[in-house]
Design a protein around this motif. Structure first.
Motif, PDB file in Angstrom:
ATOM      1  N   PHE A  16       0.810  -1.222   0.000  1.00  9.14           N
ATOM      2  CA  PHE A  16       0.000   0.000   0.000  1.00  9.14           C
ATOM      3  C   PHE A  16       0.847   1.277   0.000  1.00  9.14           C
ATOM      4  CE2 PHE A  16      -3.517  -2.495   2.381  1.00  9.14           C
ATOM      5  CZ  PHE A  16      -3.961  -3.036   1.198  1.00  9.14           C
ATOM      6  N   GLU A  17       1.806   1.368   0.907  1.00  4.82           N
ATOM      7  CA  GLU A  17       2.573   2.615   1.010  1.00  4.82           C
ATOM      8  C   GLU A  17       3.423   2.852  -0.233  1.00  4.82           C
ATOM      9  OE1 GLU A  17       5.490   5.134   4.005  1.00  4.82           O
ATOM     10  OE2 GLU A  17       4.997   3.061   4.507  1.00  4.82           O
ATOM     11  N   THR A  18       3.972   1.788  -0.781  1.00  9.56           N
ATOM     12  CA  THR A  18       4.781   1.937  -1.992  1.00  9.56           C
ATOM     13  C   THR A  18       3.939   2.450  -3.153  1.00  9.56           C
ATOM     14  OG1 THR A  18       6.274   0.157  -1.299  1.00  9.56           O
ATOM     15  CG2 THR A  18       6.252   0.726  -3.641  1.00  9.56           C
ATOM     16  N   LEU A  19       2.783   1.842  -3.372  1.00  9.88           N
ATOM     17  CA  LEU A  19       1.896   2.279  -4.445  1.00  9.88           C
ATOM     18  C   LEU A  19       1.443   3.721  -4.212  1.00  9.88           C
ATOM     19  CD1 LEU A  19      -0.308  -0.936  -4.799  1.00  9.88           C
ATOM     20  CD2 LEU A  19       1.575  -0.223  -6.290  1.00  9.88           C
ATOM     21  N   ASP A  20       1.142   4.044  -2.971  1.00  9.77           N
ATOM     22  CA  ASP A  20       0.691   5.385  -2.613  1.00  9.77           C
ATOM     23  C   ASP A  20       1.795   6.405  -2.878  1.00  9.77           C
ATOM     24  OD1 ASP A  20      -0.932   7.380  -1.607  1.00  9.77           O
ATOM     25  OD2 ASP A  20      -0.483   6.945   0.487  1.00  9.77           O
ATOM     26  N   ASP A  46      -4.670   5.156   8.348  1.00 17.16           N
ATOM     27  CA  ASP A  46      -4.976   6.491   7.826  1.00 17.16           C
ATOM     28  C   ASP A  46      -3.727   7.243   7.370  1.00 17.16           C
ATOM     29  OD1 ASP A  46      -3.809   7.180  10.244  1.00 17.16           O
ATOM     30  OD2 ASP A  46      -5.658   7.905  11.163  1.00 17.16           O
ATOM     31  N   THR A  47      -2.561   6.630   7.514  1.00 16.36           N
ATOM     32  CA  THR A  47      -1.341   7.230   6.988  1.00 16.36           C
ATOM     33  C   THR A  47      -1.214   7.021   5.478  1.00 16.36           C
ATOM     34  OG1 THR A  47      -0.204   5.178   7.623  1.00 16.36           O
ATOM     35  CG2 THR A  47      -0.022   7.046   9.129  1.00 16.36           C
ATOM     36  N   ILE A  48      -2.100   6.203   4.909  1.00 17.23           N
ATOM     37  CA  ILE A  48      -2.121   5.950   3.474  1.00 17.23           C
ATOM     38  C   ILE A  48      -3.210   6.819   2.851  1.00 17.23           C
ATOM     39  CG2 ILE A  48      -2.403   4.196   1.686  1.00 17.23           C
ATOM     40  CD1 ILE A  48       0.042   3.768   3.463  1.00 17.23           C
ATOM     41  N   SER A  49      -2.859   7.600   1.830  1.00 20.01           N
ATOM     42  CA  SER A  49      -3.812   8.576   1.288  1.00 20.01           C
ATOM     43  C   SER A  49      -4.996   7.932   0.582  1.00 20.01           C
ATOM     44  CB  SER A  49      -3.096   9.538   0.330  1.00 20.01           C
ATOM     45  OG  SER A  49      -2.727   8.887  -0.874  1.00 20.01           O
ATOM     46  N   TYR A  50      -4.881   6.670   0.209  1.00 18.89           N
ATOM     47  CA  TYR A  50      -6.012   5.995  -0.431  1.00 18.89           C
ATOM     48  C   TYR A  50      -7.249   6.003   0.474  1.00 18.89           C
ATOM     49  CZ  TYR A  50      -2.592   3.999  -3.743  1.00 18.89           C
ATOM     50  OH  TYR A  50      -1.615   3.821  -4.698  1.00 18.89           O
ATOM     51  N   THR A  51      -7.047   6.076   1.770  1.00 21.43           N
ATOM     52  CA  THR A  51      -8.184   6.062   2.697  1.00 21.43           C
ATOM     53  C   THR A  51      -9.030   7.324   2.581  1.00 21.43           C
ATOM     54  OG1 THR A  51      -6.820   7.006   4.475  1.00 21.43           O
ATOM     55  CG2 THR A  51      -6.959   4.602   4.348  1.00 21.43           C
ATOM     56  N   GLU A  52      -8.480   8.346   1.922  1.00 20.35           N
ATOM     57  CA  GLU A  52      -9.204   9.602   1.759  1.00 20.35           C
ATOM     58  C   GLU A  52      -9.800   9.746   0.360  1.00 20.35           C
ATOM     59  OE1 GLU A  52      -6.357  12.574   2.651  1.00 20.35           O
ATOM     60  OE2 GLU A  52      -6.039  11.932   4.733  1.00 20.35           O
ATOM     61  N   ASP A  53      -9.647   8.728  -0.451  1.00 17.90           N
ATOM     62  CA  ASP A  53     -10.124   8.775  -1.834  1.00 17.90           C
ATOM     63  C   ASP A  53     -11.434   8.003  -1.950  1.00 17.90           C
ATOM     64  OD1 ASP A  53     -10.583   8.674  -4.555  1.00 17.90           O
ATOM     65  OD2 ASP A  53      -8.515   8.184  -5.087  1.00 17.90           O
ATOM     66  N   GLU A 106       2.759  -2.817   6.340  1.00 18.10           N
ATOM     67  CA  GLU A 106       3.930  -3.688   6.401  1.00 18.10           C
ATOM     68  C   GLU A 106       4.859  -3.475   5.209  1.00 18.10           C
ATOM     69  OE1 GLU A 106       2.416  -7.733   7.930  1.00 18.10           O
ATOM     70  OE2 GLU A 106       0.615  -6.667   7.265  1.00 18.10           O
ATOM     71  N   SER A 107       5.003  -2.221   4.829  1.00 18.76           N
ATOM     72  CA  SER A 107       5.797  -1.868   3.656  1.00 18.76           C
ATOM     73  C   SER A 107       7.288  -1.866   3.975  1.00 18.76           C
ATOM     74  CB  SER A 107       5.402  -0.480   3.163  1.00 18.76           C
ATOM     75  OG  SER A 107       5.755   0.495   4.137  1.00 18.76           O
ATOM     76  N   ILE A 108       8.096  -1.868   2.932  1.00 19.97           N
ATOM     77  CA  ILE A 108       9.539  -1.762   3.114  1.00 19.97           C
ATOM     78  C   ILE A 108       9.896  -0.430   3.753  1.00 19.97           C
ATOM     79  CG2 ILE A 108       9.999  -0.760   0.821  1.00 19.97           C
ATOM     80  CD1 ILE A 108      12.499  -2.549   0.682  1.00 19.97           C
ATOM     81  N   GLN A 109       9.092   0.608   3.495  1.00 20.00           N
ATOM     82  CA  GLN A 109       9.340   1.910   4.112  1.00 20.00           C
ATOM     83  C   GLN A 109       9.158   1.863   5.625  1.00 20.00           C
ATOM     84  OE1 GLN A 109       7.445   1.381   1.312  1.00 20.00           O
ATOM     85  NE2 GLN A 109       7.172   3.270   0.148  1.00 20.00           N
TER      86      GLN A 109
END
Length: 334
Positions: free
Chosen positions: A66-70, A86-93, A308-311
């Motif tokens: 998720f975070e990588t794609l975001d 909610d740290t992933i912007s997709y949740t606001e789309d 659980e991203s690499i970031q």
């Protein structure tokens, strides 16, 4: 017009026709070139996958992606939005179709977005066959870390595959390089004289993490060759940690405690949420533990359980390196 001129004209016409024929494209070759230019072949958890690029309708269900794609700005048509922090912007789309959590998924909703690529895996791994039925024209790619492989290598493999699909090879390499650098920092700063304990706090309870097990703290014992403060036969990979008494954890006298606050990612807004730090501070049994007394308790990012991203791991490893380097510097000054 004499015969010689007619002959020369005929020859010229024939040569011109041959030249035009030579310059024209072979339909079979042209089709082959077009196909090569619009597909990419990658190796995922299930073998070789051919992906049409750029994909026009992308679905993502794997928390490790998720975070990588975001970060790369990849638009999603549908996804497991309910599993995203909610740290992933997709949740606001609001335009993204939410397939729900893995416990109560709305898999049929994927039909409406007619996907050509589904990045599946993790908690949604069990629904691969169902996705194949619902979206038979979609390519399904899964890169979630495999249990039988080295965790750090698996994270880099996953981001590399995503880079190939979305033409983000340079960005993928940057993520892998930053991850490697964070690992190198911890390895350089860690001393095997310091025993390490991994715990998960969930529902106000402290659970023990067995070295090498699970998908978060356990693999760190292998990556960094940590000295376990406690080893329990047949430790599990339960997402809430193993049920071992706090007294047993305290008796192992860990010099470093690594903590994942599971509730911080899934129920921090709930009225009954108690931060992991508070749980540890309120535990009388732990107060004389070296890690507590020396301030060597470190927490994974709050969204780790659902991001659980690499970031996420790069961020945490750098924080851990900061702590270890600070301790080493303090020891030198003393």
């Amino acid at each position: 017009m004499n015969a010689s001129r007619l002959y020369r004209g005929a020859v010229f016409g024939t040569l011109a026709a041959l030249a035009l024929t030579a310059c024209s494209s072979d339909p079979a070759t042209e089709s082959s070139d077009d196909t090569a230019a619009t597909t990419v072949t990658v190796e995922d958890n299930f073998g070789t996958q051919t992906v049409t690029v750029p994909p026009q309708s992308v679905v993502a269900t794997d928390n490790s992606t998720f975070e990588t794609l975001d970060t790369w700005g990849i638009p999603l048509a549908a996804g497991a939005v309910s599993l995203m922090p909610d740290t992933i912007s997709y949740t606001e789309d609001a335009s993204i179709v939410d397939l729900g959590s893995h416990r109560e998924p709305n898999l049929e909703a994927v039909v409406a977005v007619d996907p050509d690529l589904i990045i599946n895996g993790g908690r949604y791994g069990q629904y691969r066959e169902k996705f194949q039925e619902l979206a038979p024209d979609a390519t399904i790619v899964e890169v979630a870390p495999r249990d039988e492989e080295a965790f750090d290598s698996e994270l880099k493999r996953g981001v590399t595959v995503l880079g190939e699909i979305f033409d983000k090879q340079a960005e993928a390499q940057e993520l892998s390089d930053a991850f490697d650098a964070s690992i190198a920092r911890v390895q350089a700063a860690y001393s095997p004289d310091q025993s390490v304990m991994g715990i998960i706090v969930s529902g106000g309870q402290i659970g023990y993490v067995a070295p090498s097990n699970g998908r978060t703290i356990g693999p760190m014992f292998d990556i960094f060759d940590f000295t376990p403060a406690l080893e329990v036969p047949e430790g599990s990979d339960d997402h809430q940690g193993d049920d071992i008494s706090v007294e047993a954890i305290a008796a192992s006298n860990p010099g470093l405690i690594i903590v994942m606050d599971r509730d911080a990612a899934v129920s921090a807004d709930g009225p009954d949420y108690v931060p992991a730090a508070t749980v540890l501070e309120d535990s009388a049994a732990l107060q004389n533990v070296p890690a507590i007394q020396d301030g060597n308790v470190i927490y994974l990012p709050a969204d780790t359980y659902t991001n659980e991203s690499i970031q996420t791991y790069t961020e945490f490893f750098n924080s851990l390196a900061d702590l270890l380097e600070k301790n080493a510097q303090g020891a030198e000054n003393n």
